[in-house]
Design a protein around this motif. Structure first.
Motif, PDB file in Angstrom:
ATOM      1  N   UNK A  29     -17.587   8.296   2.425  1.00 27.73           N
ATOM      2  CA  UNK A  29     -16.553   7.911   1.471  1.00 27.73           C
ATOM      3  C   UNK A  29     -15.414   7.239   2.233  1.00 27.73           C
ATOM      4  N   UNK A  30     -14.840   6.177   1.640  1.00 28.55           N
ATOM      5  CA  UNK A  30     -13.805   5.379   2.311  1.00 28.55           C
ATOM      6  C   UNK A  30     -14.328   4.885   3.659  1.00 28.55           C
ATOM      7  N   UNK A  31     -15.501   4.264   3.640  1.00 22.83           N
ATOM      8  CA  UNK A  31     -16.148   3.846   4.878  1.00 22.83           C
ATOM      9  C   UNK A  31     -15.327   2.798   5.616  1.00 22.83           C
ATOM     10  N   UNK A  32     -14.482   2.052   4.911  1.00 21.31           N
ATOM     11  CA  UNK A  32     -13.659   1.046   5.581  1.00 21.31           C
ATOM     12  C   UNK A  32     -12.549   1.661   6.421  1.00 21.31           C
ATOM     13  N   UNK A  84     -33.161   8.198  11.173  1.00 17.05           N
ATOM     14  CA  UNK A  84     -33.336   7.149  10.156  1.00 17.05           C
ATOM     15  C   UNK A  84     -32.868   7.707   8.820  1.00 17.05           C
ATOM     16  N   UNK A  85     -31.955   6.997   8.224  1.00 13.83           N
ATOM     17  CA  UNK A  85     -31.359   7.496   6.996  1.00 13.83           C
ATOM     18  C   UNK A  85     -30.957   6.323   6.116  1.00 13.83           C
ATOM     19  N   UNK A  86     -30.727   6.621   4.846  1.00 14.45           N
ATOM     20  CA  UNK A  86     -30.166   5.639   3.915  1.00 14.45           C
ATOM     21  C   UNK A  86     -28.650   5.766   3.992  1.00 14.45           C
ATOM     22  N   UNK A  87     -27.997   4.707   4.398  1.00 11.00           N
ATOM     23  CA  UNK A  87     -26.541   4.711   4.561  1.00 11.00           C
ATOM     24  C   UNK A  87     -25.894   4.257   3.253  1.00 11.00           C
ATOM     25  N   UNK A  88     -25.077   5.120   2.676  1.00 12.70           N
ATOM     26  CA  UNK A  88     -24.354   4.802   1.447  1.00 12.70           C
ATOM     27  C   UNK A  88     -22.861   4.947   1.730  1.00 12.70           C
ATOM     28  N   UNK A  89     -22.117   3.903   1.467  1.00 15.34           N
ATOM     29  CA  UNK A  89     -20.682   3.927   1.689  1.00 15.34           C
ATOM     30  C   UNK A  89     -19.928   3.485   0.456  1.00 15.34           C
ATOM     31  N   UNK A  90     -18.795   4.089   0.210  1.00 11.98           N
ATOM     32  CA  UNK A  90     -17.912   3.672  -0.874  1.00 11.98           C
ATOM     33  C   UNK A  90     -16.562   3.307  -0.277  1.00 11.98           C
ATOM     34  N   UNK A  91     -15.866   2.382  -0.921  1.00 13.26           N
ATOM     35  CA  UNK A  91     -14.593   1.922  -0.384  1.00 13.26           C
ATOM     36  C   UNK A  91     -13.781   1.242  -1.466  1.00 13.26           C
ATOM     37  N   UNK A  99     -17.483   6.021  -8.184  1.00 13.67           N
ATOM     38  CA  UNK A  99     -18.314   5.644  -7.032  1.00 13.67           C
ATOM     39  C   UNK A  99     -18.943   6.883  -6.396  1.00 13.67           C
ATOM     40  N   UNK A 100     -18.106   7.842  -6.029  1.00 10.98           N
ATOM     41  CA  UNK A 100     -18.621   9.055  -5.393  1.00 10.98           C
ATOM     42  C   UNK A 100     -19.471   9.868  -6.352  1.00 10.98           C
ATOM     43  N   UNK A 101     -19.081   9.901  -7.616  1.00 11.41           N
ATOM     44  CA  UNK A 101     -19.855  10.644  -8.613  1.00 11.41           C
ATOM     45  C   UNK A 101     -21.274  10.117  -8.710  1.00 11.41           C
ATOM     46  N   UNK A 102     -21.427   8.800  -8.727  1.00 13.38           N
ATOM     47  CA  UNK A 102     -22.754   8.198  -8.840  1.00 13.38           C
ATOM     48  C   UNK A 102     -23.610   8.507  -7.615  1.00 13.38           C
ATOM     49  N   UNK A 133     -32.729   1.733  -3.631  1.00 13.84           N
ATOM     50  CA  UNK A 133     -32.798   2.383  -2.318  1.00 13.84           C
ATOM     51  C   UNK A 133     -33.571   3.697  -2.384  1.00 13.84           C
ATOM     52  N   UNK A 134     -33.552   4.350  -3.536  1.00 18.93           N
ATOM     53  CA  UNK A 134     -34.361   5.553  -3.696  1.00 18.93           C
ATOM     54  C   UNK A 134     -35.847   5.210  -3.741  1.00 18.93           C
ATOM     55  N   UNK A 135     -36.175   4.090  -4.366  1.00 20.93           N
ATOM     56  CA  UNK A 135     -37.565   3.654  -4.434  1.00 20.93           C
ATOM     57  C   UNK A 135     -38.049   3.195  -3.062  1.00 20.93           C
ATOM     58  N   UNK A 136     -37.209   2.475  -2.324  1.00 24.09           N
ATOM     59  CA  UNK A 136     -37.580   1.948  -1.005  1.00 24.09           C
ATOM     60  C   UNK A 136     -36.441   2.195  -0.026  1.00 24.09           C
ATOM     61  N   UNK A 137     -36.450   3.325   0.683  1.00 27.95           N
ATOM     62  CA  UNK A 137     -35.380   3.599   1.649  1.00 27.95           C
ATOM     63  C   UNK A 137     -35.276   2.562   2.750  1.00 27.95           C
ATOM     64  N   UNK A 138     -36.347   1.776   2.974  1.00 30.43           N
ATOM     65  CA  UNK A 138     -36.314   0.750   4.018  1.00 30.43           C
ATOM     66  C   UNK A 138     -35.325  -0.358   3.714  1.00 30.43           C
ATOM     67  N   UNK A 139     -34.822  -0.426   2.497  1.00 31.90           N
ATOM     68  CA  UNK A 139     -33.827  -1.447   2.151  1.00 31.90           C
ATOM     69  C   UNK A 139     -32.586  -1.289   3.019  1.00 31.90           C
ATOM     70  N   UNK A 140     -32.206  -0.067   3.333  1.00 26.10           N
ATOM     71  CA  UNK A 140     -31.124   0.122   4.281  1.00 26.10           C
ATOM     72  C   UNK A 140     -29.839   0.689   3.747  1.00 26.10           C
ATOM     73  N   UNK A 141     -29.725   0.915   2.452  1.00 23.78           N
ATOM     74  CA  UNK A 141     -28.519   1.555   1.948  1.00 23.78           C
ATOM     75  C   UNK A 141     -27.711   0.683   1.016  1.00 23.78           C
ATOM     76  N   UNK A 142     -26.599   1.248   0.555  1.00 23.48           N
ATOM     77  CA  UNK A 142     -25.772   0.593  -0.457  1.00 23.48           C
ATOM     78  C   UNK A 142     -24.305   0.719  -0.061  1.00 23.48           C
ATOM     79  N   UNK A 143     -23.572  -0.375  -0.215  1.00 21.54           N
ATOM     80  CA  UNK A 143     -22.123  -0.353  -0.091  1.00 21.54           C
ATOM     81  C   UNK A 143     -21.540  -0.546  -1.480  1.00 21.54           C
TER      82      UNK A 143
END
Length: 693
Positions: free
Chosen positions: A137-140, A173-180, A41-44, A22-32
């Protein structure tokens, strides 16, 4: 403040790869990122944000417009192309689960409006995250109204605000990153699909890897600056490699053969819609750029598909997620190379997502110990969080003792425990909604006074930091009605909105699993009803629990939860047989409700007792069960007793139990699943009044 180095992470190869792509291509849309507690998870996420390339923004623009392509509708614009700009670090904006809507989308600057300085829009978190990373964080656990805002921004790439006299729209427009943690509930399917990549992480089981993780963390905590300095070279090299890959990704060739292979994988894996194909193609191109290739190969498609497809597969409500990864592995292993060069040959170290020389995305550490730097850099298990579906907790109850209570109810020859009865097909449960207005957490079931919904009135503000939004017309009206209308508005004039929306509820099933209930058709339909209530609760953001009693004890098989996968695992392994400890079951249900009420006093409960009313475990079983029923009645616990007694001659014990509990009695005979949910609908009660809704 020093951030833990991304390169120093150990045993998180899939997570590092997903964040790097996602850092290489923000158009991917993010990571769950889904995983159990304490898996970094949050540390990474925070560590990887420091490696992102700098971002050029127009000077003075609060919405981070790019100088070479400014937003023509920017509220701070218009900006001329080539306007003065400043480079700054990529933004990592954290969205708290409990954030108010006006802090997410922005709102009228209240201080300036009340002081007479004019109406000015104050940007929210979505504006700050533009061209950066939005981390939840805790996106669910995010409330539905905030999920809707994220979905709108992700779909349109813009945020629009229309309230309190503000009408504004800006790029977002942003890269959405969620942890759960999946144990705390699942995501809505619409939001799940918006994450480009999904990773399941688990703590390594290798003792040497775990020891290395602890060693590095202790070293960082003891001397953050010194630890970061030791990994500075590795971090710099990784940041440089990300920047080079980002500049190379646009020139990567995605051949017709590669596109066909991607389409075949997505079609065969039975995913919904076309977003999976698009995201897989973007991720494969990013992986090729990261590895220094100019063409997409089968290795790139395989690495991308393992991150883009499993969470998009069309699944039945209670399918185990681990099967998705296994099916995908089998499908990819059976494919030929996308570039026509034959079968797939993994790297020598077994990795499928490394760089040009087979290295992991994190790069080598200062001592060149490899990408993780640990003695054994195995990635997380492929069976999902915790290595597969959780097993029922062994709490010493009869459900978990293979030889508990050799005497079955009313039949000495009946075995003490029967194999778990499979559940019937879940169905769409009827709405269990209370008609009175409560004050529970925002949800989708009963009417309630919440912070989200329709404005029905105004009240005087008791604090300047209340979560309820300001009712601007009522505030102005209160100030105008004073003797001196020309005086400025003061905090005493503030009025807050009274908002009516929907709340969540707690439905607790207390099920007799003894020998008298062991008939296969009975338990099959009881389980189907429980699964159906859980599925309905998942859709409506409700909470469901399950207490069972058999042998000589009762246990909470399913603590109050809205996690579909965990609930299904508990219910599938529910055995039957043994005597009937009715008193223990009622007491355990009462204790479960009491504890949950302490944590959520406004969550309205409903206790559904499924039994034939017989009590056969221990001395004075009948007397103790009636005493337990009296305690439930004294606590004004809203309840329904479903009588499962069958046959020509009936003892009516369940009816007597319902009278002692002050509960509604409903004879359901063969425990038809639809009768369980239909009978419960009229009897949800308000916890304070104890009156039927």
């Amino acid at each position: 403040m020093h951030v833990y180095p991304f390169s120093a992470l150990v045993g998180a190869d899939d997570l590092q790869l997903a964040l790097t792509l996602t850092a290489v291509s923000p158009a991917i849309g993010g990571v769950l990122v889904r995983g159990e507690k304490g898996t970094a998870k949050s540390t990474a996420v925070r560590a990887q944000a420091s490696l992102l390339p700098p971002v050029l923004t127009v000077d003075g623009c609060r919405f981070a417009c790019a100088p070479d392509a400014p937003d023509p509708h920017c509220p701070d614009g218009p900006h001329a192309p080539g306007a003065p700009a400043t480079a700054g670090p990529a933004r990592l904006v954290e969205l708290p689960v409990g954030a108010a809507e006006d802090r997410v989308t922005g709102a009228l600057h209240l201080g300036k409006a009340l002081s007479g300085e004019g109406a000015e829009y104050e940007p929210g978190l979505l504006a700050r995250a533009h061209r950066g990373v939005l981390y939840v964080d805790e996106v669910n656990l995010l409330h539905d109204h905030l999920v809707d805002l994220l979905l709108d921004a992700a779909a349109m790439g813009r945020t629009s605000v229309e309230r309190d006299g503000v009408s504004i729209s800006h790029a977002s427009r942003f890269v959405l990153v969620g942890t759960m943690n999946p144990e705390e509930g699942e995501l809505r399917p619409q939001l799940l699909d918006r994450f480009g990549l999904a990773v399941d992480v688990a703590a390594p089981r290798d003792a040497a890897v775990r020891a290395e993780i602890v060693r590095r963390r202790l070293a960082f905590d003891a001397d953050p600056a010194g630890f970061a300095a030791r990994w500075a070279d590795a971090e710099s090299a990784l940041a440089q490699r990300i920047a080079e890959a980002r500049g190379r990704v646009a020139s990567v060739v995605l051949s017709d053969a590669a596109l066909t292979a991607i389409a075949e994988v997505c079609a065969a894996f039975d995913v919904d819609g076309m977003r999976a194909d698009l995201v897989t193609a973007k991720a494969a191109a990013a992986h090729a750029a990261w590895c220094g290739r100019s063409d997409v190969t089968r290795d790139d498609i395989a690495a991308a598909a393992r991150l883009t497809l499993p969470h998009r597969r069309r699944r039945a409500p209670f399918d185990e997620p681990g099967a998705d990864r296994e099916s995908l592995d089998e499908l990819l292993d059976g494919m030929g190379d996308a570039d026509g060069s034959g079968g797939y040959e993994p790297d020598r170290d077994g990795s499928e997502g490394g760089g040009p020389d087979g290295d992991r995305p994190a790069g080598g550490g200062p001592d060149d110990d490899g990408p993780g730097g640990g003695p054994d850099d195995d990635g997380p298990d492929d069976d999902g969080p915790g290595g597969g579906a959780p097993e029922p907790a062994d709490n010493g109850s009869a459900e978990h003792r293979p030889h508990a209570d050799a005497d079955a109810d009313h039949d000495p020859g009946m075995p003490a425990e029967r194999a778990p009865t499979p559940a019937g097909e879940p169905f769409r449960a009827r709405l269990l909604a209370a008609q009175r207005s409560g004050r529970g957490a925002a949800g989708r079931r009963s009417r309630a006074r919440t912070t989200v919904g329709r404005t029905v009135g105004a009240r005087r503000s008791t604090s300047a930091v209340e979560p309820a939004p300001v009712h601007l017309p009522a505030t102005i009206r209160a100030a105008a009605l004073r003797r001196d209308p020309a005086a400025p508005i003061t905090p005493a004039d503030l009025r807050r909105k009274i908002v009516e929306g929907r709340e969540t509820n707690l439905v607790l099933l207390c099920v007799d699993a003894s020998g008298s209930m062991a008939a296969r058709t009975r338990m099959e339909q009881v389980k189907a009803a429980a699964l159906s209530l859980l599925l309905d609760a998942y859709r409506r953001r409700d909470t469901v629990g399950l207490v069972t009693f058999r042998g000589d004890s009762a246990s909470v098989v399913l603590p109050p939860t809205n996690s579909v996968d965990i609930a299904a695992a508990r219910l599938r392994t529910l055995p039957t047989g043994g005597r009937t400890p009715l008193a223990e079951g009622l007491d355990r249900a009462a204790e479960t409700l009491r504890r949950h009420r302490l944590r959520a006093p406004d969550l309205r409960p409903l206790l559904i007792v499924v039994t034939d009313g017989r009590a056969t475990s221990g001395p004075d079983a009948v007397r103790r069960s009636l005493a337990a029923a009296d305690r439930l009645a004294a606590a004004q616990t809203p309840a329904v007793v479903l009588d499962c007694e069958t046959g020509r001659f009936r003892m009516g014990l369940a009816r007597d139990l319902a009278q002692r509990m002050a509960a509604e009695y409903s004879p359901v005979g063969d425990v038809r699943a639809d009768a369980i949910t239909a009978a419960a609908a009229p009897y949800l009660q308000h916890p304070r009044t104890g009156k039927a809704a």
